[in-house]
Design a protein around this motif. Sequence first.
Motif, short mmCIF file in Angstrom:
data_model
loop_
_atom_site.label_atom_id
_atom_site.label_comp_id
_atom_site.label_asym_id
_atom_site.label_seq_id
_atom_site.Cartn_x
_atom_site.Cartn_y
_atom_site.Cartn_z
N GLU A 9 11.98 -7.29 -93.98
CA GLU A 9 10.76 -7.47 -93.18
C GLU A 9 10.24 -6.11 -92.71
N GLY A 10 8.92 -5.92 -92.81
CA GLY A 10 8.31 -4.68 -92.31
C GLY A 10 8.23 -3.56 -93.35
N MET A 11 8.89 -3.73 -94.49
CA MET A 11 8.84 -2.70 -95.54
C MET A 11 7.77 -3.06 -96.57
N GLU A 12 7.18 -2.05 -97.20
CA GLU A 12 6.35 -2.27 -98.38
C GLU A 12 7.24 -2.07 -99.61
N ARG A 13 6.81 -2.65 -100.75
CA ARG A 13 7.68 -2.55 -101.94
C ARG A 13 7.88 -1.10 -102.36
N LYS A 14 6.85 -0.26 -102.09
CA LYS A 14 7.02 1.12 -102.55
C LYS A 14 8.03 1.88 -101.70
N ASP A 15 8.41 1.32 -100.50
CA ASP A 15 9.46 1.96 -99.70
C ASP A 15 10.79 1.96 -100.46
N LYS A 26 0.00 -11.28 -100.44
CA LYS A 26 0.92 -11.22 -99.29
C LYS A 26 1.99 -12.31 -99.32
N ARG A 27 2.03 -13.07 -100.39
CA ARG A 27 2.96 -14.21 -100.42
C ARG A 27 4.43 -13.77 -100.32
N GLY A 28 4.76 -12.68 -100.99
CA GLY A 28 6.14 -12.20 -100.94
C GLY A 28 6.56 -11.89 -99.51
N ALA A 29 5.67 -11.21 -98.78
CA ALA A 29 5.97 -10.85 -97.39
C ALA A 29 6.07 -12.10 -96.52
N GLU A 30 5.23 -13.09 -96.83
CA GLU A 30 5.24 -14.34 -96.05
C GLU A 30 6.59 -15.06 -96.22
N VAL A 31 7.09 -15.04 -97.45
CA VAL A 31 8.39 -15.69 -97.70
C VAL A 31 9.50 -14.91 -96.98
N ILE A 32 9.43 -13.59 -97.03
CA ILE A 32 10.45 -12.79 -96.33
C ILE A 32 10.44 -13.11 -94.83
N ALA A 33 9.25 -13.20 -94.25
CA ALA A 33 9.15 -13.47 -92.81
C ALA A 33 9.77 -14.84 -92.48
N ALA A 34 9.60 -15.80 -93.37
CA ALA A 34 10.12 -17.15 -93.10
C ALA A 34 11.61 -17.26 -93.40
N ARG A 35 12.04 -16.68 -94.50
CA ARG A 35 13.42 -16.88 -94.98
C ARG A 35 14.37 -15.79 -94.52
N LYS A 36 13.76 -14.67 -94.07
CA LYS A 36 14.54 -13.46 -93.75
C LYS A 36 15.23 -12.92 -95.00
N LEU A 37 14.81 -13.39 -96.10
CA LEU A 37 15.29 -12.92 -97.41
C LEU A 37 14.11 -13.02 -98.36
#
Length: 336
Positions: free
Chosen positions: A98-104, A233-244
Amino acid sequence: MAGDNKTPLRVLITGAAGQIAYSLIPLIAKGEVFGQNQEIILHLLDIQPMLGVLNGVNMEISDCAFPLLRNVVPTASVEEAFKDIDYAFLVGAMPRREGMERKDLLKANVKIFKEQGGALDKYAKKDVRVLVVGNPANTNALICSKFAPSIPKENITAMTRLDQNRGMAQIADHIKTRVQDVRKLVIWGNHSNTQFPDTRFVEVSKDGNWVAVANVQHDAKWLKESLIPIVQKRGAEVIAARKLSSAMSAAQAAADHMKDWFHGTKKDEWVSMAVVSKGEYGVPEGLVFSFPVTVANKQWKIVPDLALDEFAREKIKITTTELEEERTEASAATAE
Ligand SMILES: NC(=O)C1=CN([C@@H]2O[C@H](COP(=O)(O)OP(=O)(O)OC[C@H]3O[C@@H](n4cnc5c(N)ncnc54)[C@H](O)[C@@H]3O)[C@@H](O)[C@H]2O)C=CC1
Ligand SMILES: O=C(O)CCC(=O)C(=O)O
């Protein structure tokens, strides 16, 4: 009979103790990628500290009693993992939190793909076909290819099929139809939040005929504008919900990508794959860029001559610029 008389395919999955692999292994072992008559030898690579977990995964594979599975090679040895492989799913990499961009992830992960490019070059069959899933997927594929000079650049691809699947499911839901009755959504560019999900060519099956989405009841503004950030933003949305990060859907998309590459696309069907650019649509040569493609005889071909309007050109420029920046950063990181 399972396997018939064909020679088994050697299929590598890296990151085999991780979450995507856990969903991907059964899809491959059940014949949903390479077919119901094709026996498989699974090569499963993870890093040394994960060998205990990998051993557990291997026990479960055995307990599934998959008829098409001839053998499993669980290993932390890159040489053993890449030896004589026909197909590779390069999944193993650090995932975004959470909070990271893929390029990080770029600096850490491109080094893995430099090593694995070298291993493809040295140990894999020369016609091996590779799907890079680990992020940043497009640039990891570019680096992998750079360090595998003996493997055709066309054989190293990256995954944007999850973005396509996400977009198609959203469209089907929005216009109240079935996902199999939607086609020709195009994902252009990077598997990142600069990607351009392009709905201009979308067709919908209505009363047995494919018609332009413009001709069915829909909200044009939603389709042109709202869908883009939803998919981005779907990937980030899933991370926020699943924490994975997404795993079941990523595995399904990886299976879909490879299945279409292996068996070919249906008539008048396009799929999005990130593939090496030869300058198509003004995309700089050498970038691994998501385009609409068709596949026949295990060769993909970029759909030619699509008209790009000002809006599309602008969006494609944004994602192209990001990929050029990633290429520069990745080259620096792998020169270290
Ligand atoms: N292109 C796409 O659409 C998607 C890409 N991803 C990416 O896929 C990657 C994997 O995701 P998950 O399976 O959820 O992560 P995970 O953390 O559950 O599993 C990753 C596995 O890779 C292993 N690994 C790390 N370095 C390795 C190396 N050098 N060789 C072999 N294995 C290695 C780890 O030990 C771990 O077991 C991440 O980079 C994630 O961001 C995830 C979803 C969609
Ligand atoms: O967004 C992420 O980094 C997580 C995995 C992914 O690439 C995705 O879900 O699209």
